[in-house]
Design a protein around this motif. Structure first.
Motif, mmCIF file in Angstrom:
data_model
loop_
_atom_site.group_PDB
_atom_site.id
_atom_site.type_symbol
_atom_site.label_atom_id
_atom_site.label_comp_id
_atom_site.label_asym_id
_atom_site.label_seq_id
_atom_site.Cartn_x
_atom_site.Cartn_y
_atom_site.Cartn_z
ATOM 1 N N PRO A 1 0.802 -1.235 0.000
ATOM 2 C CA PRO A 1 0.000 0.000 0.000
ATOM 3 C C PRO A 1 0.837 1.288 0.000
ATOM 4 O O PRO A 1 0.524 2.219 -0.762
ATOM 5 N N ARG B 1 2.143 2.074 -3.409
ATOM 6 C CA ARG B 1 1.103 2.562 -4.319
ATOM 7 C C ARG B 1 0.766 4.025 -4.025
ATOM 8 O O ARG B 1 0.628 4.833 -4.927
ATOM 9 N N THR B 2 0.653 4.363 -2.735
ATOM 10 C CA THR B 2 0.340 5.757 -2.387
ATOM 11 C C THR B 2 1.418 6.672 -2.952
ATOM 12 O O THR B 2 1.129 7.713 -3.552
ATOM 13 N N ASP C 1 -4.048 0.348 -12.913
ATOM 14 C CA ASP C 1 -5.116 0.990 -12.124
ATOM 15 C C ASP C 1 -5.304 2.439 -12.539
ATOM 16 O O ASP C 1 -5.771 3.261 -11.766
ATOM 17 N N THR D 1 -8.130 4.075 -10.451
ATOM 18 C CA THR D 1 -7.661 4.789 -9.264
ATOM 19 C C THR D 1 -6.966 6.125 -9.555
ATOM 20 O O THR D 1 -7.228 7.126 -8.891
ATOM 21 N N GLU E 1 -4.921 -6.436 -2.711
ATOM 22 C CA GLU E 1 -6.018 -5.734 -2.035
ATOM 23 C C GLU E 1 -6.202 -4.304 -2.521
ATOM 24 O O GLU E 1 -7.317 -3.835 -2.722
ATOM 25 N N VAL E 2 -5.077 -3.599 -2.685
ATOM 26 C CA VAL E 2 -5.174 -2.189 -3.071
ATOM 27 C C VAL E 2 -5.114 -2.051 -4.589
ATOM 28 O O VAL E 2 -4.178 -2.532 -5.230
ATOM 29 N N SER E 3 -6.108 -1.385 -5.157
ATOM 30 C CA SER E 3 -6.163 -1.125 -6.606
ATOM 31 C C SER E 3 -5.784 -2.318 -7.467
ATOM 32 O O SER E 3 -4.844 -2.244 -8.257
#
Ligand code: CDP
Length: 224
Positions: free
Chosen positions: A107, A110-111, A132, A136, A189-191
């Motif tokens: 995560p 990605r941020t 994404d 996203t 889980e994320v994007s």
């Protein structure tokens, strides 16, 4: 003339960057390869032996990473720099390909990347490819394309590409890398990699580069 954002997402090695480059050139837009950012971060982690299962180590490492793109008039591409070193070529190695999906699922990573990608699109006039981007990074993009192609065709294309640099690479190795990345990218889980509801599907298994460009240009014309 009105400028728009074009996003191209899809499975590993299905020709996203080829189409994105063609489109950017035709429209006079900037092309950004978001995958290059995840590859450059992975390269930094590998070179510096970062334990990416440790959140603090990841955050400290990200604090030491500066990424930027520079236009190379010779290749007519925006090439990626990691802490002022041009890493456009070295990030395509199998060593990086083997770990990049694992790193891209973190995560904090990605941020870090998404924040910079959003900033790059502020003035529009951009084509960005990745996993994404339509879901996203630019959920309001004017045109979203989701690309796919038959697995064996994708492996063949990437194998031929990689063989030029590394004659020792095998078809099997490339195939298992693509399968592994597709699996990790679409289940994280994320994007996760998935088609945005308002994206247009483009299967280029049986299309020439010219045909896929025509298809996309037609879509852009409708938006402008
Ligand atoms: O090999 P290919 O050109 O298909 O992949 P890439 O665009 O260079 O991306 C390499 C890897 O970065 C992907 O397999 C994903 O794990 C990750 N990636 C991501 O998570 N999100 C993006 N927007 C772009 C890439």
């Amino acid at each position: 003339m009105k400028k728009i954002i074009v996003t191209i997402d899809g499975w590993s090695s299905c020709g996203k960057s080829t189409l994105a480059k063609q489109l950017a050139k035709k429209l006079g837009y900037v092309y950004i390869d978001s995958g290059a950012m995840y590859r450059a971060i992975t390269l930094y982690f590998l070179r510096n032996h970062i334990d990416w299962s440790n959140e603090n180590d990841v955050l400290n490492a990200l604090n030491c990473i500066r990424l930027h793109f520079e236009y190379n008039p010779e290749t007519q591409l925006a090439e990626i720099f990691l802490n002022n070193e041009n890493v456009e070529y070295v990030i395509r190695d199998m060593v990086v390909a083997e770990k990049v999906s694992e790193v891209a699922a973190i995560p904090a990573v990605r941020t870090f990347a998404v924040q910079q990608q959003k900033y790059m699109g502020e003035k529009k006039g951009i084509v960005m490819d990745g996993r994404d981007i339509g879901t996203t990074v630019f959920p309001n993009a004017e045109l979203k394309i989701f690309m796919t192609a038959d697995m064996l065709i994708r492996v063949e294309r990437r194998f031929l590409e990689m063989q030029i640099k590394n004659p020792n690479v095998t078809f099997k190795e490339v195939q298992s890398n693509l399968q592994m990345r597709d699996q990790t990218d679409s289940t994280r889980e994320v994007s996760p990699l998935k088609m945005a509801e308002d994206a247009i599907l483009l299967d280029n298994s049986k299309l020439t580069m010219e045909q896929q460009l025509d298809f996309a240009l037609q879509l852009i014309q409708e938006k402008l």
